[in-house]
Write a protein that holds these residues in place. Sequence first.
Motif, PDB file in Angstrom:
ATOM      1  N   LEU A   8       0.827  -1.205   0.000  1.00 31.14           N
ATOM      2  CA  LEU A   8       0.000   0.000   0.000  1.00 31.14           C
ATOM      3  C   LEU A   8       0.860   1.253   0.000  1.00 31.14           C
ATOM      4  O   LEU A   8       0.579   2.206  -0.731  1.00 31.14           O
ATOM      5  N   GLU A  10       3.837   1.610  -1.192  1.00 29.78           N
ATOM      6  CA  GLU A  10       4.451   1.778  -2.506  1.00 29.78           C
ATOM      7  C   GLU A  10       3.485   2.452  -3.472  1.00 29.78           C
ATOM      8  O   GLU A  10       3.898   3.238  -4.328  1.00 29.78           O
ATOM      9  N   LEU A  11       2.209   2.127  -3.341  1.00 29.41           N
ATOM     10  CA  LEU A  11       1.204   2.697  -4.238  1.00 29.41           C
ATOM     11  C   LEU A  11       0.797   4.102  -3.844  1.00 29.41           C
ATOM     12  O   LEU A  11       0.476   4.934  -4.691  1.00 29.41           O
ATOM     13  N   LYS A  12       0.762   4.361  -2.545  1.00 35.43           N
ATOM     14  CA  LYS A  12       0.276   5.652  -2.051  1.00 35.43           C
ATOM     15  C   LYS A  12       0.991   5.971  -0.740  1.00 35.43           C
ATOM     16  O   LYS A  12       0.661   5.413   0.298  1.00 35.43           O
ATOM     17  N   LEU A  29      -7.956   5.026  -1.627  1.00 35.12           N
ATOM     18  CA  LEU A  29      -7.736   4.062  -2.703  1.00 35.12           C
ATOM     19  C   LEU A  29      -8.816   4.267  -3.758  1.00 35.12           C
ATOM     20  O   LEU A  29     -10.000   4.121  -3.472  1.00 35.12           O
ATOM     21  N   ASP A  30      -8.391   4.616  -4.957  1.00 30.65           N
ATOM     22  CA  ASP A  30      -9.341   4.737  -6.058  1.00 30.65           C
ATOM     23  C   ASP A  30      -9.295   3.463  -6.896  1.00 30.65           C
ATOM     24  O   ASP A  30      -8.538   2.536  -6.604  1.00 30.65           O
ATOM     25  N   LEU A  32      -8.131   2.694  -9.852  1.00 30.31           N
ATOM     26  CA  LEU A  32      -6.853   2.332 -10.474  1.00 30.31           C
ATOM     27  C   LEU A  32      -5.855   1.825  -9.441  1.00 30.31           C
ATOM     28  O   LEU A  32      -5.123   0.867  -9.697  1.00 30.31           O
ATOM     29  N   THR A  33      -5.846   2.436  -8.283  1.00 30.98           N
ATOM     30  CA  THR A  33      -4.960   1.987  -7.215  1.00 30.98           C
ATOM     31  C   THR A  33      -5.360   0.596  -6.738  1.00 30.98           C
ATOM     32  O   THR A  33      -4.501  -0.251  -6.482  1.00 30.98           O
ATOM     33  N   ALA A  36      -4.126  -1.967  -9.226  1.00 33.70           N
ATOM     34  CA  ALA A  36      -2.684  -2.183  -9.062  1.00 33.70           C
ATOM     35  C   ALA A  36      -2.415  -3.017  -7.808  1.00 33.70           C
ATOM     36  O   ALA A  36      -1.571  -3.925  -7.823  1.00 33.70           O
ATOM     37  N   LEU A  37      -3.149  -2.723  -6.736  1.00 37.14           N
ATOM     38  CA  LEU A  37      -2.988  -3.472  -5.495  1.00 37.14           C
ATOM     39  C   LEU A  37      -3.388  -4.932  -5.674  1.00 37.14           C
ATOM     40  O   LEU A  37      -2.704  -5.829  -5.178  1.00 37.14           O
ATOM     41  N   ASP A  40      -0.554  -6.659  -7.303  1.00 36.85           N
ATOM     42  CA  ASP A  40       0.551  -6.824  -6.352  1.00 36.85           C
ATOM     43  C   ASP A  40       0.244  -7.909  -5.322  1.00 36.85           C
ATOM     44  O   ASP A  40       1.124  -8.707  -4.976  1.00 36.85           O
TER      45      ASP A  40
END
Length: 77
Positions: A8, A10-12, A29-30, A32-33, A36-37, A40
């Motif tokens: 998390l 790393e993403l935000k 968390l939107d 797109l996030t 990606a999560l 991952d």
Amino acid sequence: METIVSLLEELKSGVDFTSKTDLVDSRVLDSLTILALVSDLEDAFDITIPAVEIVPQNFNSVAGILDMVVRLRESGF
């Protein structure tokens, strides 16, 4: 749990993921996030996250994400 928090972060960055329980509802968390999560998480835990699992209750908190990962690992996804 540490792996999930690391993914998390790393993403935000700059969010206290361990205490927030409204990650989706407050739009930390939107969509797109989350996608990606999901990718991952699938790589990190060797699981497949079906589309039916991509709901706010599973992604609103680290605990929710962890519960989903554990459940999917136990069920062989």
